[in-house]
Scaffold this motif. Sequence first.
Motif, short mmCIF file in Angstrom:
data_model
loop_
_atom_site.label_atom_id
_atom_site.label_comp_id
_atom_site.label_asym_id
_atom_site.label_seq_id
_atom_site.Cartn_x
_atom_site.Cartn_y
_atom_site.Cartn_z
N LYS A 213 0.83 -1.21 0.00
CA LYS A 213 0.00 0.00 0.00
C LYS A 213 0.87 1.26 0.00
O LYS A 213 0.56 2.23 -0.70
N ASN A 214 1.95 1.25 0.75
CA ASN A 214 2.84 2.42 0.76
C ASN A 214 3.50 2.62 -0.60
O ASN A 214 3.73 3.77 -1.03
N ALA A 215 3.81 1.52 -1.28
CA ALA A 215 4.39 1.64 -2.62
C ALA A 215 3.40 2.28 -3.59
O ALA A 215 3.77 3.08 -4.45
N VAL A 216 2.11 1.92 -3.45
CA VAL A 216 1.08 2.51 -4.31
C VAL A 216 0.91 3.99 -4.00
O VAL A 216 0.80 4.84 -4.92
N LYS A 217 0.90 4.34 -2.72
CA LYS A 217 0.71 5.74 -2.33
C LYS A 217 1.86 6.62 -2.82
O LYS A 217 1.64 7.72 -3.32
N SER A 218 3.08 6.13 -2.66
CA SER A 218 4.26 6.94 -3.01
C SER A 218 4.62 6.82 -4.48
O SER A 218 5.51 7.53 -4.95
N ARG A 219 3.97 5.92 -5.21
CA ARG A 219 4.27 5.67 -6.61
C ARG A 219 5.72 5.24 -6.83
O ARG A 219 6.31 5.50 -7.89
N LYS A 220 6.29 4.60 -5.83
CA LYS A 220 7.64 4.04 -5.96
C LYS A 220 7.50 2.55 -6.23
O LYS A 220 7.56 1.71 -5.32
N LEU A 221 7.30 2.24 -7.50
CA LEU A 221 7.01 0.86 -7.90
C LEU A 221 8.21 0.24 -8.58
O LEU A 221 8.85 0.86 -9.44
N ALA A 222 8.54 -0.98 -8.18
CA ALA A 222 9.60 -1.73 -8.84
C ALA A 222 9.06 -2.31 -10.14
O ALA A 222 7.85 -2.39 -10.37
N HIS A 223 9.99 -2.75 -11.01
CA HIS A 223 9.55 -3.34 -12.27
C HIS A 223 9.26 -4.83 -12.16
O HIS A 223 8.68 -5.42 -13.06
N ALA A 224 9.67 -5.47 -11.03
CA ALA A 224 9.43 -6.91 -10.88
C ALA A 224 9.32 -7.25 -9.40
O ALA A 224 10.12 -6.77 -8.57
N TYR A 225 8.32 -8.07 -9.08
CA TYR A 225 8.09 -8.53 -7.71
C TYR A 225 8.02 -10.06 -7.72
O TYR A 225 7.56 -10.66 -8.70
N LEU A 226 8.47 -10.66 -6.61
CA LEU A 226 8.35 -12.11 -6.46
C LEU A 226 7.65 -12.38 -5.14
O LEU A 226 8.15 -12.05 -4.06
N PHE A 227 6.44 -12.97 -5.22
CA PHE A 227 5.69 -13.37 -4.03
C PHE A 227 5.91 -14.87 -3.82
O PHE A 227 5.57 -15.68 -4.69
N CYS A 228 6.46 -15.23 -2.67
CA CYS A 228 6.73 -16.65 -2.42
C CYS A 228 6.23 -17.03 -1.02
O CYS A 228 6.19 -16.19 -0.11
N GLY A 229 5.88 -18.27 -0.87
CA GLY A 229 5.37 -18.76 0.41
C GLY A 229 4.60 -20.06 0.20
O GLY A 229 4.43 -20.53 -0.93
N PRO A 230 4.14 -20.68 1.29
CA PRO A 230 3.39 -21.95 1.17
C PRO A 230 2.05 -21.74 0.47
O PRO A 230 1.63 -20.62 0.18
N ARG A 231 1.37 -22.84 0.22
CA ARG A 231 0.12 -22.81 -0.53
C ARG A 231 -0.97 -22.13 0.30
O ARG A 231 -1.01 -22.23 1.52
N GLY A 232 -1.88 -21.46 -0.41
CA GLY A 232 -3.09 -20.94 0.21
C GLY A 232 -2.90 -19.85 1.22
O GLY A 232 -3.69 -19.73 2.17
N VAL A 233 -1.87 -19.01 1.07
CA VAL A 233 -1.65 -17.93 2.04
C VAL A 233 -1.90 -16.55 1.43
O VAL A 233 -1.70 -15.53 2.09
N GLY A 234 -2.31 -16.47 0.15
CA GLY A 234 -2.70 -15.20 -0.43
C GLY A 234 -1.73 -14.60 -1.43
O GLY A 234 -1.80 -13.39 -1.69
N LYS A 235 -0.86 -15.38 -2.03
CA LYS A 235 0.13 -14.82 -2.98
C LYS A 235 -0.57 -14.28 -4.24
O LYS A 235 -0.38 -13.12 -4.62
N THR A 236 -1.35 -15.14 -4.89
CA THR A 236 -2.04 -14.71 -6.11
C THR A 236 -3.09 -13.65 -5.80
O THR A 236 -3.28 -12.70 -6.58
N THR A 237 -3.76 -13.77 -4.68
CA THR A 237 -4.76 -12.77 -4.29
C THR A 237 -4.12 -11.40 -4.12
O THR A 237 -4.63 -10.38 -4.63
N CYS A 238 -2.99 -11.34 -3.42
CA CYS A 238 -2.31 -10.05 -3.23
C CYS A 238 -1.78 -9.52 -4.56
O CYS A 238 -1.76 -8.30 -4.78
N ALA A 239 -1.36 -10.41 -5.46
CA ALA A 239 -0.88 -9.97 -6.77
C ALA A 239 -2.01 -9.28 -7.54
O ALA A 239 -1.80 -8.24 -8.19
N ARG A 240 -3.21 -9.84 -7.49
CA ARG A 240 -4.35 -9.24 -8.19
C ARG A 240 -4.76 -7.90 -7.56
O ARG A 240 -5.05 -6.92 -8.27
#
Length: 610
Positions: free
Chosen positions: A30-57
């Motif tokens: 959320k802070n990245a969205v507010k400040s418009r300081k966005l990277a060109h690539a992100y990697l979300f990693c973690g166990p199954r069913g913890v919200g990786k794809t949901t947070c990406a959307r």
Amino acid sequence: MDDYIVSARKYRPMTFDSVVGQSALTTTLKNAVKSRKLAHAYLFCGPRGVGKTTCARIFAKAINCENPTADGEACNECESCKAFNEGRSLNIFELDAASNNSVENIRSLMEQTRIPPQIGRYKVFIIDEVHMLSTAAFNAFLKTLEEPPAHVIFILATTEKNKVLPTILSRCQIYDFERMTVANTVAHLKMVADKEGVTYEDAALEVIAEKADGGMRDALSIFDQAVSFSQGNITYEKVIEDLNVLDSDNYFNIIDKALENKAADIMVLLNNVINKGFDGGNLINGLASHVRNVLMAKDAQTLPLLEVSERQRQRYQQQAQKCPTKFLYRALQILNRCDVEYRQSSNKRLLVELTLIEVAQITQPDDDNPAAGRGPKRLKSLFKLLASNNQPKPAAQVAGAGKSLSPRASQRQGGAEAVAGAETNEPTATTAAPAAATTADQPSATAGKAVKTPKISLGSLGMSFNNLLKEKEKKNVAVQEYEITNKDEETKFSQTDLEREWRAMCVRMEKTAPGQAQRLKNIRPTITDYPNIEIVFDNKIFLDEIKPIQGRLRATMAKYLHNGNIQFSIRLARQEEIKPVLTPLENFERMKSENPAIKSLVEKLGLELA
């Protein structure tokens, strides 16, 4: 009738604030969205069913939102947000790398990155299960990932970060998602149950949360299953019946009865568990986890390591106060050993029963009631008594002219069997008899004095003959060498015969003493003064290791070379006798210098050592 939607999809978070258990990550995004300081690539990693794809959307929608809120959330009112919510957004692309993992798929994706977005600021590419891409696809992806067009953002998601190439990892901002805690999972399940009008028991939701093992999607799937089974009234009994989960009360009862040494009650409880259809291996694994949790509950520092509900945590603390720490350590060792041996056991139930009996006897004192069964210490003393009755006696001095039956004389009846048993470290009946022979019928020089017999532990009864010789020497017990059974044979043998039988002996020794056999293979025995044999060692440690079995080596060579007059001598090599170990290149150069034909062949064919 409306189409049914599973809870995992129906209650999928649509905003950062509705994401469960990932507050640190969502705040950063959320802070990245507010400040418009966005990277060109992100990697979300973690166990199954913890919200990786949901947070990406959610992140992709917030990036393209025309009027984001003050805290960085999407407004859900602009054209970009409406297009995303209705599933018609042309700026957000999702790729399943599990089914699109070839170079062609990645190249097609790269072609799409050249076209700028028609609405919004960015084109966002979400690549799920990115670790499934092939190595060639990863390499094709590298350059674009490092320097994508200004209007492109990549969001990669994976459950196995270790399978992603390091060159990919170095080009991304990495976000590690945490496993869901039991408390967070239960709270979310209560919210879903309230919205669905489902009645529930807290204990039932706690079982579901523990069964989900940190995955919210798994928890919601189990919740739907439990709702169908219980018809909207989720109770503890129905949940453990539906999920085929062993009631934790069984584990608490087993430990309580083990502390009271009630092995018979534990056997009855085990029988009831098996009759309900549960496997004995599952009981052992569950009991081991239970003992581990009790051990963690003994200390306030390790108490947070318990991933259980508050009610269960209190029960663990209460039982931990009754359990000695040594009891828990020993029980874990016994249960872990049973788990290792369970698959190989042909009688699995008997193994489980013996394991539980052993756990029940950990705290049993030595002088307990015999009717309750012997504790481990009593069994140990019983075996020690048996061992002392069968251990070798020290050789007694003989008075008078009478001759006693020495180990050498008695072994002559064993013949080749005695030598073979010595060579393979497996004492036969003829070799064991002299070692255990008594001299009670002979006058002793120490008559009238108490003879102190050295004690040999139970483990020494099953050790190899080599180790038994060493044990006797340590205890100052008289050890006599093997009698060469073929003493009258005087067959001639050559250096070639000696080396052949030496190698054959080393091969046979590999079954019982592979380390010694391998090192003896590198030693070349030589005939010094026929039929005497000399062995030269360049290592004093190995020389000391071979000294106790020098007689065995001599007996073996005498047997297979058919010459009873062989004598062995072993010594440490002098400095000038030690030859340096040559490298393959040095051996190659030596061969060329010693053999002109090889040198000529190498020069004509231009050969080199690989």
